[in-house]
Scaffold this motif. Structure first.
Motif, PDB file in Angstrom:
ATOM      1  N   PHE A 192       0.845  -1.192   0.000  1.00 33.83           N
ATOM      2  CA  PHE A 192       0.000   0.000   0.000  1.00 33.83           C
ATOM      3  C   PHE A 192       0.884   1.248   0.000  1.00 33.83           C
ATOM      4  O   PHE A 192       1.466   1.613   1.019  1.00 33.83           O
ATOM      5  N   GLU A 194       0.930   5.249  -0.729  1.00 32.68           N
ATOM      6  CA  GLU A 194       0.129   6.461  -0.950  1.00 32.68           C
ATOM      7  C   GLU A 194       0.912   7.461  -1.801  1.00 32.68           C
ATOM      8  O   GLU A 194       2.004   7.182  -2.274  1.00 32.68           O
ATOM      9  N   LYS A 208      -8.324   2.832   2.739  1.00 29.70           N
ATOM     10  CA  LYS A 208      -6.975   3.228   3.141  1.00 29.70           C
ATOM     11  C   LYS A 208      -6.744   2.933   4.616  1.00 29.70           C
ATOM     12  O   LYS A 208      -5.704   2.393   5.000  1.00 29.70           O
ATOM     13  N   ILE A 212      -3.931   0.337   6.150  1.00 29.07           N
ATOM     14  CA  ILE A 212      -2.882   0.751   7.076  1.00 29.07           C
ATOM     15  C   ILE A 212      -2.973  -0.037   8.384  1.00 29.07           C
ATOM     16  O   ILE A 212      -1.954  -0.405   8.978  1.00 29.07           O
ATOM     17  N   SER A 220       1.389   3.698   5.858  1.00 28.45           N
ATOM     18  CA  SER A 220       1.430   3.388   4.437  1.00 28.45           C
ATOM     19  C   SER A 220       2.824   3.694   3.909  1.00 28.45           C
ATOM     20  O   SER A 220       3.613   4.408   4.544  1.00 28.45           O
TER      21      SER A 220
END
Length: 255
Positions: A192, A194, A208, A212, A220
C-alpha cells in the motif's frame, strides 16, 4: 553505501508522477541519464525531468502508448537516441488497474485493456530493449509487480492481480533467458503506497484506513520507499541477483 550510476542510461516508463517519478529522480540523483516516459501527462513528465535537471542530472521526455507495439518500438528507439547510447537500465513501471470490476461482470474489452497495460507493455518494451543490452553485454531490467500478485488484491481487482502475477512470473523466465547475455531481471512488488494516482483513484478513505491497520509497521508506504530498491537493483551492488522479487509492504506480506 553510495550507488553510482554515472554514465548509465535509464528508461523509466510511467514516470510522470507517483512511484515512477520517484524512481526517475532517484536514478538521476545516482548519476544516470534518465528518459522519462509518459502517456498523457506531459506536464507531469516535464516536472519529473526538471527535478532531475535541477539536481544536476540529465533527462529527456518521450511520449508513447505502451499498448501499441509500434509506439513501444519508437519509444525505445528514441530513448536510445536521447543520449547517444543504448539502455543500461529499464524500469517497467507503467501499469494501471483501469477499473474495479468483478469477474462476473468482466468484459473482454476491459480484460484486454488491463492485461495490455500491465503485461503486454512489460513484455514488448523489454523485447525492444534487449538487442541494445545484448550488444553492450550488460543491463538491468526492473519490473513492477504488486502485493496483489500474492493475495489477489481487493474487491474487483482480480484481473489486475492476475496481470501482476504474470509480471512476477515473467521476471523469473526473463532472468533465465537473459542471464547468459549479462542482463539481470528483477522485480519489485509494492504494497500500500500512498501519494499515487492509483490509490487516489481506486481506494476509498475507509479502504486506506483498513489497509494501514493491517501493516505491522503502522503506516502506508510512499514512492521513495520503492525508488531506493530500484536504484539498488540497477546498480553493481546487486550484480549477483537476478530473478528475484523484492516485497515492499511494511510487513503486510512476508515470504
Amino acid at each position: 553505501m553510495k550507488i553510482d550510476l554515472s554514465n548509465k542510461v535509464a528508461l523509466v516508463t510511467g514516470s510522470g508522477g507517483g512511484i515512477g517519478r520517484a524512481i526517475a529522480i532517484e536514478l538521476g540523483g545516482c548519476g544516470a541519464k534518465v528518459v522519462v516516459h509518459y502517456l498523457g501527462n506531459r506536464e507531469g513528465a516535464e516536472e519529473t525531468a526538471n527535478e532531475i535537471r535541477k539536481a544536476g542530472g540529465e533527462a529527456a521526455v518521450v511520449q508513447a502508448d505502451l499498448t501499441d507495439l509500434e509506439q513501444i518500438e519508437r519509444l525505445v528507439a528514441e530513448a536510445e537516441k536521447a543520449f547517444g547510447s543504448g539502455l543500461d537500465i529499464l524500469v517497467n513501471n507503467a501499469g494501471n488497474m483501469v477499473e474495479r470490476r468483478s469477474i462476473e461482470n468482466m468484459t473482454y474489452e476491459l480484460y484486454k485493456e488491463i492485461m495490455d497495460v500491465n503485461v503486454l507493455s512489460t513484455v514488448f518494451v523489454t523485447k525492444a530493449a534487449i538487442p541494445g543490452m545484448k550488444a553492450r553485454g550488460a543491463g538491468s531490467i526492473i519490473n513492477m509487480s504488486s502485493l496483489a500478485a500474492h493475495n489477489g488484491g481487493g474487491p474487483g481487482s482480480g484481473i489486475y492481480a492476475a496481470s501482476k502475477g504474470a509480471v512476477l512470473t515473467l521476471t523469473k523466465s526473463l532472468a533465465k533467458e537473459l542471464a547468459p547475455n549479462g542482463i539481470r531481471v528483477n522485480c519489485v512488488a509494492p504494497g500500500f503506497i500512498e501519494e499515487t494516482k492509483f490509490h487516489a483513484t481506486f481506494t476509498s478513505e475507509e479502504g486506506k484506513r483498513a489497509s494501514i491497520a493491517g501493516i505491522p509497521l503502522g503506516r502506508s508506504g510512499v514512492p521513495q520507499d520503492i525508488s531506493g530498491i530500484v536504484a539498488y537493483f540497477a546498480s553493481s551492488y546487486s550484480s549477483f541477483i537476478t530473478g528475484e522479487t523484492f516485497e515492499i509492504n511494511g510487513g503486510n506480506f512476508m515470504r
